[in-house]
Design a protein around this motif. Structure first.
Motif, short mmCIF file in Angstrom:
data_model
loop_
_atom_site.label_atom_id
_atom_site.label_comp_id
_atom_site.label_asym_id
_atom_site.label_seq_id
_atom_site.Cartn_x
_atom_site.Cartn_y
_atom_site.Cartn_z
N GLY A 197 -43.72 -3.24 -6.84
CA GLY A 197 -43.53 -1.79 -6.74
C GLY A 197 -42.35 -1.43 -5.85
N LEU A 198 -42.23 -2.10 -4.71
CA LEU A 198 -41.11 -1.86 -3.81
C LEU A 198 -39.81 -2.28 -4.48
CD1 LEU A 198 -40.02 -1.04 -1.05
CD2 LEU A 198 -40.53 -3.36 -0.23
N TRP A 199 -39.82 -3.40 -5.17
CA TRP A 199 -38.61 -3.85 -5.88
C TRP A 199 -38.16 -2.81 -6.91
CZ3 TRP A 199 -37.32 -4.79 -10.93
CH2 TRP A 199 -36.16 -5.53 -11.18
N ALA A 200 -39.12 -2.29 -7.67
CA ALA A 200 -38.79 -1.30 -8.69
C ALA A 200 -38.24 -0.03 -8.07
CB ALA A 200 -40.04 -0.98 -9.52
N LEU A 201 -38.81 0.42 -6.96
CA LEU A 201 -38.34 1.63 -6.30
C LEU A 201 -36.94 1.45 -5.75
CD1 LEU A 201 -39.19 4.50 -5.53
CD2 LEU A 201 -40.03 3.59 -3.36
N LEU A 202 -36.67 0.29 -5.13
CA LEU A 202 -35.33 0.04 -4.59
C LEU A 202 -34.28 -0.02 -5.69
CD1 LEU A 202 -36.09 -2.64 -1.83
CD2 LEU A 202 -35.49 -0.24 -1.50
N VAL A 203 -34.60 -0.68 -6.78
CA VAL A 203 -33.64 -0.79 -7.88
C VAL A 203 -33.38 0.58 -8.50
CG1 VAL A 203 -33.26 -1.75 -10.18
CG2 VAL A 203 -34.18 -3.19 -8.36
N LEU A 204 -34.42 1.39 -8.67
CA LEU A 204 -34.24 2.70 -9.29
C LEU A 204 -33.42 3.64 -8.40
CD1 LEU A 204 -34.91 4.64 -11.61
CD2 LEU A 204 -36.98 5.28 -10.36
N VAL A 205 -33.82 3.76 -7.12
CA VAL A 205 -33.13 4.68 -6.22
C VAL A 205 -31.71 4.20 -5.94
CG1 VAL A 205 -33.16 5.71 -3.93
CG2 VAL A 205 -35.29 5.48 -5.22
N GLY A 206 -31.55 2.92 -5.63
CA GLY A 206 -30.21 2.40 -5.37
C GLY A 206 -29.30 2.47 -6.58
N GLY A 207 -29.85 2.21 -7.76
CA GLY A 207 -29.05 2.29 -8.97
C GLY A 207 -28.61 3.71 -9.28
N LEU A 208 -29.51 4.68 -9.11
CA LEU A 208 -29.15 6.07 -9.34
C LEU A 208 -28.07 6.54 -8.37
CD1 LEU A 208 -32.61 7.76 -10.09
CD2 LEU A 208 -30.70 7.44 -11.68
N ALA A 209 -28.20 6.15 -7.09
CA ALA A 209 -27.20 6.55 -6.10
C ALA A 209 -25.83 5.97 -6.43
CB ALA A 209 -27.65 6.13 -4.71
N LEU A 210 -25.78 4.68 -6.77
CA LEU A 210 -24.51 4.05 -7.11
C LEU A 210 -23.94 4.61 -8.42
CD1 LEU A 210 -25.13 0.30 -6.19
CD2 LEU A 210 -23.78 1.99 -4.94
N ALA A 211 -24.82 4.92 -9.37
CA ALA A 211 -24.34 5.49 -10.64
C ALA A 211 -23.73 6.86 -10.44
CB ALA A 211 -25.50 5.57 -11.64
N ARG A 212 -24.35 7.67 -9.61
CA ARG A 212 -23.78 9.00 -9.34
C ARG A 212 -22.43 8.89 -8.66
NH1 ARG A 212 -23.66 12.85 -5.34
NH2 ARG A 212 -23.81 15.04 -6.05
N LEU A 213 -22.33 7.98 -7.70
CA LEU A 213 -21.06 7.78 -7.02
C LEU A 213 -19.99 7.26 -7.98
CD1 LEU A 213 -19.61 7.85 -4.26
CD2 LEU A 213 -20.38 5.50 -3.90
N ALA A 214 -20.38 6.32 -8.84
CA ALA A 214 -19.42 5.77 -9.80
C ALA A 214 -18.96 6.83 -10.80
CB ALA A 214 -20.05 4.59 -10.53
N TRP A 215 -19.86 7.71 -11.22
CA TRP A 215 -19.48 8.78 -12.14
C TRP A 215 -18.43 9.69 -11.52
CZ3 TRP A 215 -23.88 11.24 -15.50
CH2 TRP A 215 -24.35 10.29 -16.41
N ARG A 216 -18.64 10.06 -10.27
CA ARG A 216 -17.69 10.93 -9.60
C ARG A 216 -16.32 10.25 -9.47
NH1 ARG A 216 -19.80 13.89 -4.35
NH2 ARG A 216 -17.73 14.78 -4.68
N TRP A 217 -16.33 8.98 -9.09
CA TRP A 217 -15.06 8.28 -8.93
C TRP A 217 -14.33 8.14 -10.25
CZ3 TRP A 217 -16.44 3.74 -5.08
CH2 TRP A 217 -16.55 4.30 -3.80
N THR A 218 -15.04 7.74 -11.31
CA THR A 218 -14.37 7.57 -12.60
C THR A 218 -13.87 8.90 -13.15
OG1 THR A 218 -16.56 7.69 -13.67
CG2 THR A 218 -15.66 5.49 -13.20
N ASP A 219 -14.57 9.98 -12.87
CA ASP A 219 -14.08 11.29 -13.31
C ASP A 219 -12.85 11.71 -12.52
OD1 ASP A 219 -16.04 11.48 -15.20
OD2 ASP A 219 -17.38 12.73 -13.99
#
Length: 270
Positions: free
Chosen positions: A87-109
């Motif tokens: 459960g902790l692994w899933a939560l870390l992957v989901l939250v960390g992935g969403l944060a990095l994806a949002r940052l990557a979207w802003r940079w690529t834009d």
């Protein structure tokens, strides 16, 4: 840590830890791409219903994502450091992935790649942030080091690309305000105060007015009124003397010319 014993795969063959790790990362990549291309964009129509519907939809997406990631963690528990806490692994992957994806979207834009507006690029690259987070949680220092170096390298590359992508924020603000950086200044004029007190009561960058309003002379106005022509066709002007003006014949109605000034005293308005 010692080497892990091989476990038997679904078809009776031998499955090495490396293959299980690749299988975990591949599943995380597909799930991350599906979240960015399908689940999250599906929340947009709920805005027409209301924020309550958006929150409910977001909760459903989070629960579904955590549940699927937890299933991945349980099926590949032997290759992650949080194998006993899926459960902790899933939560870390989901939250960390969403944060990095949002940052990557802003940079690529910002640099003009437009990944967020391209469904194909989002499908191919959308799962990379989740894979990087999952890679940091793998067993063994080699995969964690590789994931960490990849993450640091991508972050550094993004910062460099963002710095070289265009003008800074100050330049953008000046361009939006249609001002030149060379004329952006504030000064203090003794005896005057700025009309716009944005920089205080003394400093200003635009119009100034005298500090003592009593020293401002009253405004004087001269009105010029046009009227019918009185005089001959040449528009002669009456003599500016103190003698009474002579009678002049009236011009015909259809004749136009310049008006004259007549009076018993001087009419010089200089």
């Amino acid at each position: 840590m010692g080497a892990e014993p091989d476990v038997t795969g679904a078809r009776g063959g031998q499955s090495t830890p490396g293959r299980r790790a690749l299988g975990q990362l591949g599943a995380v990549w597909m799930l991350g791409s599906a979240l960015l291309t399908t689940a999250i964009p599906a929340l947009a129509p709920l805005l027409f219903v209301g924020w309550g519907a958006v929150l409910v939809g977001l909760l459903v997406v989070v629960v579904l994502g955590v549940g699927l990631l937890r299933l991945i963690a349980r099926s590949t528990a032997s290759v992650t450091v949080l194998g006993t806490r899926p459960g902790l692994w899933a939560l870390l992957v989901l939250v960390g992935g969403l944060a990095l994806a949002r940052l990557a979207w802003r940079w690529t834009d910002e640099v003009g790649l437009g990944v967020s507006s391209d469904a194909t690029l989002t499908l191919l690259l959308g799962g990379v942030p989740y894979v990087l987070v999952a890679g940091l949680l793998l067993r063994g220092w080699r995969p964690r080091l590789a994931a960490g170096l990849a993450l640091v390298g991508l972050l550094g590359l993004g910062l460099v690309a963002l710095a070289r992508s265009g003008p800074d924020e100050v330049t953008e603000r000046l361009r939006y305000a249609t001002q030149d950086h060379r004329t952006a200044y504030v000064v203090e004029v003794p005896g005057y105060r700025p009309v716009d007190p944005a920089y205080g009561g003394a400093l200003g960058g635009g119009e100034f007015a005298p500090a003592d309003l009593a020293a401002v002379p009253p405004a004087r106005h001269v009105n010029v009124i046009a009227g019918p022509v009185v005089g001959d066709a040449r528009g002669s002007v009456a003599s500016r003397t103190s003698t009474p003006p002579r009678r002049s014949r009236v011009a015909p109605p259809n004749r136009v010319g310049r008006s004259i000034f007549a009076g018993s005293s001087s009419t010089d308005t200089r």
